[in-house]
Write an enzyme that holds these catalytic residues in place. Structure first.
Site, PDB file in Angstrom:
ATOM      1  N   SER C  55       0.790  -1.152  -0.046  1.00  0.00           N
ATOM      2  CA  SER C  55      -0.087  -0.006  -0.096  1.00  0.00           C
ATOM      3  C   SER C  55       1.110   1.441  -0.013  1.00  0.00           C
ATOM      4  CB  SER C  55      -0.816   0.063   1.299  1.00  0.00           C
ATOM      5  OG  SER C  55      -1.746  -1.132   1.045  1.00  0.00           O
ATOM      6  N   HIS C  57       0.861   3.485  -2.684  1.00  0.00           N
ATOM      7  CA  HIS C  57       1.367   3.577  -4.020  1.00  0.00           C
ATOM      8  C   HIS C  57      -0.140   4.225  -4.640  1.00  0.00           C
ATOM      9  CE1 HIS C  57       5.261   2.092  -3.640  1.00  0.00           C
ATOM     10  NE2 HIS C  57       4.600   0.950  -3.406  1.00  0.00           N
ATOM     11  N   ASP C 110       7.564  -9.389  -3.049  1.00  0.00           N
ATOM     12  CA  ASP C 110       6.316  -9.833  -4.030  1.00  0.00           C
ATOM     13  C   ASP C 110       6.905 -11.082  -4.779  1.00  0.00           C
ATOM     14  OD1 ASP C 110       4.499  -7.621  -3.784  1.00  0.00           O
ATOM     15  OD2 ASP C 110       6.267  -6.451  -4.408  1.00  0.00           O
ATOM     16  N   HIS C 219      10.135   3.178  -3.371  1.00  0.00           N
ATOM     17  CA  HIS C 219      10.047   3.511  -1.977  1.00  0.00           C
ATOM     18  C   HIS C 219      11.435   3.804  -1.462  1.00  0.00           C
ATOM     19  CE1 HIS C 219       8.792  -0.531  -3.822  1.00  0.00           C
ATOM     20  NE2 HIS C 219       7.533  -0.286  -2.791  1.00  0.00           N
TER      21      HIS C 219
END
Ligand SMILES: Nc1ncnc2c1ncn2[C@@H]1O[C@H](COP(=O)(O)OP(=O)(O)O)[C@@H](O)[C@H]1O
Ligand SMILES: Nc1ncnc2c1ncn2[C@@H]1O[C@H](COP(=O)(O)OP(=O)(O)O)[C@@H](O)[C@H]1O
Ligand SMILES: [Mg+2]
Ligand SMILES: [Mg+2]
Ligand SMILES: [Mg+2]
Ligand SMILES: [Mg+2]
Lengths: 334, 220, 334, 220
Positions: C55, C57, C110, C219
């Site tokens: 989260s 983004h 991911d 990030h």
């Protein structure tokens, strides 16, 4: 200054050049460099909808030009009213033979430039009527409504009026609908950090870390209280108290709600804020039938958010659901 | 007829006064912003300087112009190119002053009075500022009053202009004690007391330059 | 911390609750609190498109679920991969009997969670194939393409694959189109200020005032150069040099361009940036046929922007023009 | 048959060791984050603490469970509730360790060796980290090697576990001199040298608690 600009004095013009290159299917240039019109010209006999205001509020104002919304926009310098000439040219660009509705926000400069522009248009035989948005309930007491600023609630006004014009409403009807939309809308903002106009190079107001300004205006105009930062729930409570006490919302009412970031607030936080706004409304038996949550009306890179609530009747409900397409708002219809 | 007769000036001869107006605003632009910065957003000099500089260029391109033609160009430039409050306020101010000289080709004291009155009416008609609100109206009203009084007292055009100039300066000085009621400075409330008003300052410069230009030409 | 949140640990869940309340016509809940699906379920026999990621983004990732785009999304904590379980549940929510394409970005977490989830799905007999986006040309040399991060170019991949699935493409075709879209996309970001994860309370990287970080990740991952802030023109030049030198773009090429703000950059500045990107492309005889300029893939309240360029063939061009509707992207079709 | 025979422990009796794993991670969570903060994003303790605490609650609710059942619950919890890298890495680590105990109801040294091997294979299969990359693999590999060597040397199960524990601690200590090649710390390159690796630290705690729990029960 960590910003994506060239000459700080040219920011507004440079941005307009860019948006025209990026979205030629939505926005078109006019002979006046600060006036844009919808790329798809609407048919003769349609009431033209014009808005305008300072730059730095993107997607407002130019992002609300398009199908089912405004027909032309006058763009000012950052946070400064467009010129009388710009408004006048925007009126001409939105003249389809049925008169023009100029729907803008209540700021001294805009009031004066629009007034001059309406005079200039009258000389050409073009009828322009105006509605001035004054939805910011924190900017003056209800008894002095005419002193209140226009903020993100303007979007409800453009949406309703644009749809009414699309439906074939005449100038009187469009003006009446715009006035009804704004009269039934209350907004409040909370500021969490200041913003910097590139040409100035430093913020011309401050919000201390850990503090928030309730009722702040879209250019950092002072609000009604500076206090320690609250939770999202607390912020929603403060804003909704102001909005709900200002007009008598009753159980059973349908409303439209718009939560807009002021520029730098992460969108996920706007969703959090919305969840509390939604809860407060439903607790009171009020149903949010149209919901808009995102960056609709910003103040450069200010942190914070505004909440706008519009009480609906059948007509406003229908008009808000009418299809629309612009940079800032797309409604597909029900 | 010569340029100045002692009690009137030909509008053609008065045209170049516009360059004096442009010159003083462009020269004092920094000071105007500085004054605005004390209570407003510090851009009055930028706004005025940009508008007057553009008008100056248009006037130079025009070559020959009368006083009302020049004022009309200046007013039109401000309306066309300067947004915010100053564009329309000074824009309509100069536009309506020009219109007050419609039916003449010389400016005398009554015409000057009419011109000043028209300018003030335009500003107040558009901006709704009253005396005491800490705006350029606080210069225009005493200036007009002083000029009219001097005329009633039988003073010459030149002397009346001198009286007006002094009244404008006094009016400006008096804005220091006022609390702003309109415009951006009004946000500050009591904190706006103690500094001059930026619009009042630019208006004083404009009236002084106008008076000086006319006085020079009255006996030319 | 001047942010609109309640419990800093609950930000991701609170935001999901809010977005479901605000947009029930676009997003629907599933049995798993961190998995959302498109509100309008698509017919049987359609290839399901799934994405997911951390989260913070927004509108990515959940904002790209909707008609013509993804069918389900797995949402992680801020800047952290969703769990394997979340991806697995998202696969199930997007299972219409024709297999699932999982299209996500190249981050260690991911990759591992998707890999585990694919295994879990295989046990249920559900075929899931993956494409991992690695469009960030600044994150590793071309020879180490598999180390590159996925950034805003993912949107091109979702758009193309979503359209292909809509057109009735089978799993192999959807995967091929997604792979083609990302293989033909290069992205670069510039960071102008850091951002703060609410639970951390302070930025975990810094960008000094007056400095910019070219090639920064979503990030705050270090870029390829820290240098004094350039003009918008200069920034566009730096980014486009990297993108254009990475793949051989040729005169006559058609491309899609996406300029995304990183969160706090005023939208007008994105328009300015776009004007230079447009000019650079056209100077080289390259035509930007699809243009997206706005906040599409952000990093909380980071200042800065990213540019993504996709080289088009006829198929990608058609697929990008296909209608789509989601929180983050609406395409009306030509 | 009793819980411990000296060379094996019943899986039922070994179930509660899971609570020791939970306890050590929850207790040391602050230290794990602190280590991660030196080179990574400082959340390793938060991630691990959250996952192990949740697993602890599920295990308490379960009441009775064998060692593999407990490990499966822990693995499943990490896969379900912890995102990032640690959820899948430790999730598959514990899940595959549980599966290695499928065909038995007692754990002896060969089963322990198989279990450790399965866990390491799971971590490397998923994360691709090699020894020297400064990850928990730098604890798991020497731990496995030491246990296997001790067995080859004919050491008892308990003694082999003690040797493994020492090797894990040495492996952890050795991560201090490594440069991170994977994970967030790898961004720092050379700057990651000089500090322990967070995942290696948590892995050492887990292996030690497991060894201690088994040794206690071997002669119970
Ligand atoms: N309604 C008004 N009527 C007359 N003068 C006004 C009014 N509002 C503002 N002013 C004048 O405008 C001046 C400020 O002008 P400027 O700084 O150029 O514009 P802005 O306030 O938009 O930044 C004030 O000092 C005041 O004299
Ligand atoms: N590919 C990998 N294989 C094995 N261990 C890894 C891998 N990537 C990272 N790690 C371990 O993960 C630890 C960091 O975990 P944690 O801080 O919880 O996750 P994150 O890095 O997502 O913040 C590192 O100290 C390292 O031991
Ligand atoms: Mg101003
Ligand atoms: Mg000012
Ligand atoms: Mg992390
Ligand atoms: Mg970490």
């Amino acid at each position: 200054m960590n910003r994506i600009i060239n000459d700080p004095e040219q920011v507004a013009d440079d941005a307009i050049r860019g948006v025209l290159l990026a979205y030629p299917d939505i926005l078109a240039a006019t002979d006046h460099p600060r006036v844009l019109r919808a790329a798809k010209r609407r048919g003769e006999g349609k009431v033209g909808i014009v808005t305008g205001g300072g730059s730095g509020h993107e997607p407002a104002f130019l992002g609300f030009v398009g199908a089912g919304l405004c027909d032309a926009v006058a763009c000012g310098e950052i946070f400064a009213s467009p010129t009388a000439k710009s408004f006048h040219e925007a009126f001409k660009a939105a003249d389809f033979g049925a008169g023009v509705a100029c729907l803008y926000g209540n700021y001294a400069g805009d009031n004066m430039n629009v007034k001059m522009a309406v005079k200039l248009a009258a000389k050409d035989g073009l009828e322009v009527r105006t509605v001035v948005a004054n939805d910011d309930v924190a900017s003056a007491p209800r008894a002095e409504r005419d002193k209140r600023r226009g903020v993100a609630g303007e979007i409800m006004m453009w949406k309703a009026a644009g749809a009414c014009s699309d439906e074939g409403g005449d100038l009187g009807q469009v003006i009446a609908v715009a006035q009804k939309a704004i009269d039934n809308t209350g907004s409040v903002g909370i500021g969490l950090s200041a913003c910097t106009i590139p040409a100035a190079g430093k913020p011309n107001f401050t919000i201390a870390p850990g503090m928030m300004e309730v009722g702040i205006g879209h250019h950092g105009e002072p609000g009604i209280a500076v206090m320690p930062v609250e939770t999202a729930r607390g912020m929603a409570g403060l804003m909704m108290d102001r909005i709900l006490e200002d007009q008598t919302f009753a159980s059973g009412d349908d409303v439209a709600v718009l939560v807009s970031g002021l520029g730098a607030t992460p969108v996920m936080e706007l969703y959090i804020l919305y969840s509390h706004v939604d809860a407060i409304l439903r607790e009171r038996g009020i149903t949010p039938r149209h919901r808009f949550v995102g960056n609709y009306f910003t103040s450069l890179e200010m942190m914070g958010a505004s909440v706008s609530v519009t009480r609906l009747d059948g007509e406003l409900d229908r008009l808000l659901a009418h299809p629309a397409h612009s940079l800032g708002l797309t409604v597909l219809g029900r | 007829m010569s340029a100045g007769t002692g009690d009137s000036v030909s509008l053609a001869a008065a045209g170049p006064i516009l360059f004096d107006l442009v010159a003083v605003i462009v020269r004092e632009q920094g000071r105007l912003s500085e004054i605005d910065g004390q209570t407003g957003d510090g851009d009055h000099g930028v706004n005025m300087g940009k508008g007057f500089r553009m008008a100056g260029e248009r006037l130079r391109a025009q070559g020959e112009f009368t006083l009302p033609q020049g004022l009309a160009t200046l007013g039109d430039t401000l309306l066309s190119d300067i947004g915010g409050s100053m564009g329309p306020l000074y824009g309509t101010f100069f536009t309506d002053m020009a219109e007050a000289l419609d039916d003449t080709d010389r400016i005398d004291a009554p015409h000057f009075a009419a011109m000043l009155k028209a300018g003030l009416a335009a500003v107040q008609g558009l901006g709704d500022a009253k005396p005491g609100d800490k705006t350029l109206v606080d210069v225009l009203v005493p200036a007009r009053d002083a000029f009219d009084a001097a005329q009633r007292e039988g003073k010459s055009f030149a002397d009346s202009l001198a009286v007006m100039k002094a009244a404008a300066e006094a009016g400006l000085e008096a804005t220091r004690d006022l609390v702003a009621k309109v415009g951006r400075a009004s946000r500050l409330g009591e904190r706006s007391r103690g500094t001059l008003d930026a619009g009042a300052a630019s208006c004083t410069m404009i009236l002084s330059a106008l008076a000086d230009g006319l006085v020079q030409r009255l006996h030319a």
